[in-house]
Scaffold this motif. Structure first.
Motif, short mmCIF file in Angstrom:
data_model
loop_
_atom_site.label_atom_id
_atom_site.label_comp_id
_atom_site.label_asym_id
_atom_site.label_seq_id
_atom_site.Cartn_x
_atom_site.Cartn_y
_atom_site.Cartn_z
N VAL A 144 0.85 -1.20 0.00
CA VAL A 144 0.00 0.00 0.00
C VAL A 144 0.88 1.24 0.00
O VAL A 144 1.61 1.51 0.96
N HIS A 145 0.81 2.01 -1.08
CA HIS A 145 1.54 3.29 -1.15
C HIS A 145 0.76 4.34 -0.36
O HIS A 145 -0.44 4.54 -0.57
N VAL A 146 1.46 5.01 0.56
CA VAL A 146 0.81 5.99 1.43
C VAL A 146 1.24 7.41 1.06
O VAL A 146 2.42 7.70 0.96
N GLU A 147 0.25 8.25 0.87
CA GLU A 147 0.49 9.69 0.68
C GLU A 147 0.04 10.40 1.94
O GLU A 147 -1.13 10.32 2.32
N ARG A 148 0.97 11.09 2.59
CA ARG A 148 0.65 11.78 3.83
C ARG A 148 0.17 13.20 3.54
O ARG A 148 0.80 13.94 2.79
#
Length: 294
Positions: free
Chosen positions: A233-237
Protein backbone atom coordinates in the motif's frame (compact mmCIF):
# COMPACT_ATOMS: atom_id res chain seq x y z
CA UNK A 1 -5.21 -8.30 9.36
CA UNK A 2 -8.73 -7.20 10.33
CA UNK A 3 -10.77 -9.95 11.98
CA UNK A 4 -13.60 -11.20 9.77
CA UNK A 5 -14.94 -14.24 11.68
CA UNK A 6 -18.61 -13.41 12.26
CA UNK A 7 -22.07 -14.94 11.99
CA UNK A 8 -23.48 -12.47 9.49
CA UNK A 9 -20.35 -11.52 7.55
CA UNK A 10 -21.31 -8.35 5.71
CA UNK A 11 -24.71 -7.36 7.07
CA UNK A 12 -26.94 -5.10 4.94
CA UNK A 13 -30.07 -3.46 6.29
CA UNK A 14 -32.56 -3.39 3.42
CA UNK A 15 -35.82 -1.45 3.19
CA UNK A 16 -36.63 -1.23 -0.53
CA UNK A 17 -35.37 2.34 -0.99
CA UNK A 18 -32.95 3.50 -3.70
CA UNK A 19 -30.26 4.04 -1.05
CA UNK A 20 -30.85 0.49 0.19
CA UNK A 21 -30.30 -0.90 -3.33
CA UNK A 22 -27.05 1.02 -3.64
CA UNK A 23 -25.98 -0.29 -0.23
CA UNK A 24 -26.64 -3.87 -1.38
CA UNK A 25 -24.56 -3.34 -4.52
CA UNK A 26 -21.62 -1.93 -2.54
CA UNK A 27 -21.87 -4.64 0.13
CA UNK A 28 -21.87 -7.35 -2.55
CA UNK A 29 -18.49 -6.15 -3.81
CA UNK A 30 -17.20 -5.94 -0.23
CA UNK A 31 -18.31 -9.51 0.54
CA UNK A 32 -16.70 -10.86 -2.64
CA UNK A 33 -13.47 -8.96 -1.98
CA UNK A 34 -13.28 -10.23 1.61
CA UNK A 35 -14.52 -13.78 0.85
CA UNK A 36 -17.29 -13.33 3.39
CA UNK A 37 -20.98 -14.26 3.38
CA UNK A 38 -23.50 -11.47 2.93
CA UNK A 39 -26.73 -11.21 4.92
CA UNK A 40 -29.71 -9.16 3.78
CA UNK A 41 -31.74 -8.23 6.85
CA UNK A 42 -35.13 -6.54 6.81
CA UNK A 43 -37.02 -5.53 9.93
CA UNK A 44 -40.77 -4.96 9.89
CA UNK A 45 -41.62 -2.76 12.85
CA UNK A 46 -44.66 -3.83 14.92
CA UNK A 47 -47.63 -1.51 14.62
CA UNK A 48 -48.33 0.20 17.95
CA UNK A 49 -51.72 1.79 18.74
CA UNK A 50 -54.08 2.54 21.59
CA UNK A 51 -53.67 3.12 25.29
CA UNK A 52 -51.99 1.65 27.14
CA UNK A 53 -49.52 1.48 24.29
CA UNK A 54 -49.02 -2.04 22.97
CA UNK A 55 -48.48 -3.88 19.69
CA UNK A 56 -51.52 -4.21 17.46
CA UNK A 57 -50.36 -7.66 16.37
CA UNK A 58 -48.29 -10.11 18.45
CA UNK A 59 -47.31 -11.95 15.26
CA UNK A 60 -46.39 -10.39 11.95
CA UNK A 61 -49.56 -9.79 9.92
CA UNK A 62 -49.75 -11.10 6.36
CA UNK A 63 -49.55 -7.66 4.74
CA UNK A 64 -46.25 -6.99 6.50
CA UNK A 65 -44.94 -10.43 5.58
CA UNK A 66 -45.76 -9.72 1.93
CA UNK A 67 -44.13 -6.29 2.07
CA UNK A 68 -41.04 -7.69 3.78
CA UNK A 69 -40.72 -10.52 1.26
CA UNK A 70 -40.95 -8.01 -1.58
CA UNK A 71 -38.10 -6.01 -0.03
CA UNK A 72 -35.97 -9.14 0.39
CA UNK A 73 -36.68 -10.29 -3.18
CA UNK A 74 -35.74 -6.88 -4.56
CA UNK A 75 -32.51 -6.90 -2.56
CA UNK A 76 -31.59 -10.36 -3.88
CA UNK A 77 -32.17 -9.17 -7.45
CA UNK A 78 -29.94 -6.16 -6.83
CA UNK A 79 -27.27 -8.44 -5.37
CA UNK A 80 -27.35 -10.72 -8.43
CA UNK A 81 -27.20 -7.76 -10.80
CA UNK A 82 -24.13 -6.43 -8.94
CA UNK A 83 -21.92 -9.50 -9.39
CA UNK A 84 -20.26 -8.28 -12.58
CA UNK A 85 -19.16 -11.80 -13.52
CA UNK A 86 -17.95 -12.69 -10.00
CA UNK A 87 -19.11 -15.80 -8.20
CA UNK A 88 -22.17 -15.36 -6.02
CA UNK A 89 -21.07 -15.04 -2.38
CA UNK A 90 -22.71 -17.15 0.30
CA UNK A 91 -26.00 -15.30 0.75
CA UNK A 92 -28.46 -15.29 3.63
CA UNK A 93 -31.71 -13.42 4.17
CA UNK A 94 -33.46 -12.63 7.40
CA UNK A 95 -36.78 -10.93 8.10
CA UNK A 96 -37.74 -10.02 11.65
CA UNK A 97 -40.80 -8.51 13.29
CA UNK A 98 -39.15 -6.01 15.58
CA UNK A 99 -38.09 -2.39 15.97
CA UNK A 100 -35.53 -1.60 13.28
CA UNK A 101 -32.76 0.20 15.17
CA UNK A 102 -32.47 -2.11 18.24
CA UNK A 103 -32.56 -5.14 15.92
CA UNK A 104 -29.72 -3.86 13.75
CA UNK A 105 -27.60 -2.74 16.70
CA UNK A 106 -27.95 -6.15 18.31
CA UNK A 107 -27.16 -7.92 15.01
CA UNK A 108 -24.06 -5.76 14.57
CA UNK A 109 -22.45 -7.69 17.44
CA UNK A 110 -22.18 -10.66 15.07
CA UNK A 111 -21.19 -8.83 11.88
CA UNK A 112 -17.86 -7.97 10.34
CA UNK A 113 -19.40 -4.79 8.94
CA UNK A 114 -22.90 -3.36 8.70
CA UNK A 115 -23.87 -1.49 5.54
CA UNK A 116 -26.71 1.02 5.39
CA UNK A 117 -28.11 3.43 2.86
CA UNK A 118 -27.91 7.04 3.95
CA UNK A 119 -31.64 7.51 3.49
CA UNK A 120 -34.62 5.25 4.05
CA UNK A 121 -38.07 5.54 2.55
CA UNK A 122 -39.58 8.96 3.10
CA UNK A 123 -36.35 10.78 3.91
CA UNK A 124 -35.89 14.30 2.58
CA UNK A 125 -33.16 14.03 -0.04
CA UNK A 126 -29.63 14.22 1.37
CA UNK A 127 -30.19 17.10 3.76
CA UNK A 128 -29.89 14.82 6.79
CA UNK A 129 -28.70 11.29 7.37
CA UNK A 130 -31.53 8.86 7.95
CA UNK A 131 -32.38 7.93 11.54
CA UNK A 132 -31.26 4.32 11.07
CA UNK A 133 -27.86 5.28 9.62
CA UNK A 134 -27.33 7.86 12.38
CA UNK A 135 -28.23 5.39 15.13
CA UNK A 136 -25.89 2.76 13.73
CA UNK A 137 -22.98 5.20 13.59
CA UNK A 138 -23.56 6.00 17.25
CA UNK A 139 -24.16 2.54 18.65
CA UNK A 140 -23.19 -0.32 16.30
CA UNK A 141 -20.63 -2.82 17.57
CA UNK A 142 -18.80 -3.14 14.25
CA UNK A 143 -17.70 -0.75 11.48
CA UNK A 144 -20.60 0.99 9.72
CA UNK A 145 -20.51 1.76 6.00
CA UNK A 146 -22.80 4.61 4.93
CA UNK A 147 -23.72 4.54 1.25
CA UNK A 148 -25.48 7.30 -0.68
CA UNK A 149 -27.65 6.56 -3.72
CA UNK A 150 -25.71 6.43 -6.99
CA UNK A 151 -22.25 6.20 -5.37
CA UNK A 152 -21.39 2.69 -6.54
CA UNK A 153 -21.78 3.42 -10.22
CA UNK A 154 -19.69 6.57 -10.01
CA UNK A 155 -16.84 5.11 -7.95
CA UNK A 156 -13.37 4.95 -9.55
CA UNK A 157 -11.91 1.53 -8.70
CA UNK A 158 -8.38 2.92 -9.14
CA UNK A 159 -8.88 5.81 -6.72
CA UNK A 160 -7.20 5.64 -3.29
CA UNK A 161 -8.75 5.07 0.11
CA UNK A 162 -8.88 8.16 2.36
CA UNK A 163 -8.10 7.81 6.07
CA UNK A 164 -8.61 10.43 8.76
CA UNK A 165 -5.99 10.20 11.55
CA UNK A 166 -6.24 12.09 14.84
CA UNK A 167 -4.33 9.88 17.28
CA UNK A 168 -7.39 8.57 19.19
CA UNK A 169 -8.18 4.86 19.85
CA UNK A 170 -10.97 5.07 17.26
CA UNK A 171 -8.48 6.49 14.78
CA UNK A 172 -6.18 3.50 15.37
CA UNK A 173 -9.01 1.07 14.61
CA UNK A 174 -9.88 3.09 11.50
CA UNK A 175 -6.24 2.95 10.39
CA UNK A 176 -6.22 -0.86 10.58
CA UNK A 177 -9.38 -1.09 8.49
CA UNK A 178 -8.26 1.52 5.95
CA UNK A 179 -4.98 -0.26 5.25
CA UNK A 180 -6.84 -3.54 4.83
CA UNK A 181 -9.36 -1.96 2.46
CA UNK A 182 -6.62 -0.34 0.36
CA UNK A 183 -4.61 -3.56 0.18
CA UNK A 184 -7.59 -5.64 -0.91
CA UNK A 185 -8.51 -3.07 -3.55
CA UNK A 186 -4.92 -2.77 -4.78
CA UNK A 187 -4.89 1.02 -4.38
CA UNK A 188 -3.00 3.64 -2.41
CA UNK A 189 -3.91 5.31 0.87
CA UNK A 190 -4.35 9.02 1.61
CA UNK A 191 -3.51 9.47 5.30
CA UNK A 192 -4.82 12.86 6.43
CA UNK A 193 -4.19 14.68 9.69
CA UNK A 194 -5.42 18.22 10.40
CA UNK A 195 -4.03 19.70 13.58
CA UNK A 196 -6.42 22.59 14.11
CA UNK A 197 -10.14 22.68 14.90
CA UNK A 198 -10.35 26.48 14.70
CA UNK A 199 -9.66 27.24 11.04
CA UNK A 200 -6.62 28.74 9.33
CA UNK A 201 -6.41 32.07 11.11
CA UNK A 202 -3.44 32.17 13.50
CA UNK A 203 -4.13 32.73 17.15
CA UNK A 204 -2.01 35.04 19.27
CA UNK A 205 1.08 33.24 20.58
CA UNK A 206 0.55 30.07 18.52
CA UNK A 207 3.65 28.56 16.90
CA UNK A 208 2.42 26.86 13.71
CA UNK A 209 5.82 25.25 13.10
CA UNK A 210 5.61 23.46 16.43
CA UNK A 211 2.08 22.29 15.65
CA UNK A 212 3.15 21.10 12.23
CA UNK A 213 6.04 19.14 13.72
CA UNK A 214 3.68 17.46 16.20
CA UNK A 215 1.29 16.63 13.36
CA UNK A 216 4.08 15.02 11.37
CA UNK A 217 5.04 13.00 14.43
CA UNK A 218 1.48 11.75 14.86
CA UNK A 219 1.34 10.63 11.22
CA UNK A 220 4.74 8.92 11.45
CA UNK A 221 3.88 7.11 14.68
CA UNK A 222 0.42 5.99 13.56
CA UNK A 223 1.53 4.79 10.12
CA UNK A 224 4.88 3.13 10.81
CA UNK A 225 3.68 -0.32 11.92
CA UNK A 226 0.91 -0.50 9.35
CA UNK A 227 3.19 0.39 6.46
CA UNK A 228 5.41 -2.51 7.49
CA UNK A 229 2.42 -4.85 7.62
CA UNK A 230 1.06 -3.64 4.26
CA UNK A 231 4.14 -2.93 2.11
CA UNK A 232 1.96 -3.12 -1.02
CA UNK A 233 0.00 0.00 0.00
CA UNK A 234 1.54 3.29 -1.15
CA UNK A 235 0.81 5.99 1.43
CA UNK A 236 0.49 9.69 0.68
CA UNK A 237 0.65 11.78 3.83
CA UNK A 238 -1.52 14.90 4.00
CA UNK A 239 -1.05 17.46 6.75
CA UNK A 240 -3.25 20.54 7.08
CA UNK A 241 -3.69 23.42 9.47
CA UNK A 242 -7.45 23.69 9.33
CA UNK A 243 -10.70 22.00 10.33
CA UNK A 244 -10.40 18.23 9.70
CA UNK A 245 -13.89 17.86 8.22
CA UNK A 246 -13.18 20.46 5.55
CA UNK A 247 -10.10 18.69 4.23
CA UNK A 248 -11.52 15.19 4.59
CA UNK A 249 -14.47 16.22 2.45
CA UNK A 250 -12.24 17.93 -0.10
CA UNK A 251 -9.80 15.01 -0.36
CA UNK A 252 -12.66 12.49 -0.51
CA UNK A 253 -13.44 13.85 -3.97
CA UNK A 254 -10.39 12.01 -5.32
CA UNK A 255 -10.94 8.85 -3.25
CA UNK A 256 -13.19 5.82 -3.71
CA UNK A 257 -13.79 5.35 0.02
CA UNK A 258 -13.29 7.33 3.24
CA UNK A 259 -12.57 5.73 6.61
CA UNK A 260 -12.89 7.69 9.87
CA UNK A 261 -13.00 6.97 13.60
CA UNK A 262 -16.13 7.83 15.55
CA UNK A 263 -14.81 9.56 18.67
CA UNK A 264 -12.17 12.02 17.54
CA UNK A 265 -9.74 13.92 19.75
CA UNK A 266 -10.50 13.55 23.43
CA UNK A 267 -13.07 10.81 22.77
CA UNK A 268 -13.99 8.26 25.42
CA UNK A 269 -16.03 5.01 25.32
CA UNK A 270 -19.75 5.75 24.98
CA UNK A 271 -19.19 9.29 23.75
CA UNK A 272 -21.55 10.57 21.07
CA UNK A 273 -20.35 10.52 17.48
CA UNK A 274 -17.72 13.15 16.82
CA UNK A 275 -18.62 16.14 14.67
CA UNK A 276 -15.88 15.32 12.14
CA UNK A 277 -17.04 11.78 11.37
CA UNK A 278 -20.66 12.91 11.36
CA UNK A 279 -19.95 15.67 8.84
CA UNK A 280 -17.96 13.35 6.57
CA UNK A 281 -20.60 10.61 6.68
CA UNK A 282 -23.32 13.09 5.79
CA UNK A 283 -21.62 15.12 3.08
CA UNK A 284 -18.98 12.98 1.36
CA UNK A 285 -19.81 11.87 -2.18
CA UNK A 286 -18.16 8.46 -1.69
CA UNK A 287 -18.96 5.61 0.72
CA UNK A 288 -17.83 6.33 4.28
CA UNK A 289 -16.89 3.69 6.86
CA UNK A 290 -17.18 4.86 10.45
CA UNK A 291 -15.16 2.82 12.95
CA UNK A 292 -15.92 3.03 16.64
CA UNK A 293 -13.07 2.77 19.13
CA UNK A 294 -13.11 -0.10 21.59
Amino acid sequence: MVSTTTKYGILVCVDGSAASDTAVAWATHEAIMRHLPITLLHAEAPVVVGWPVGPLYLDMPEWQKENGQHVIDQARKTLSASLGGSKLPETHTEMVYSSVVPTLIDASRSASMIVAGSQGLGALGRLLLGSVATALMHHAHCPVAIIHSGETAAADSNAPVLLGIDGSPASEAATALAFDEASRRGVGLLALHAWSDVGVFPMLGMDWRDSERKGQEILAERLAGWQEQYPDVHVERLLFCDKPSRWLLEESERAQLAVVGSHGRGGFPGMLLGSVSSAVAQSATVPVIVVRGS
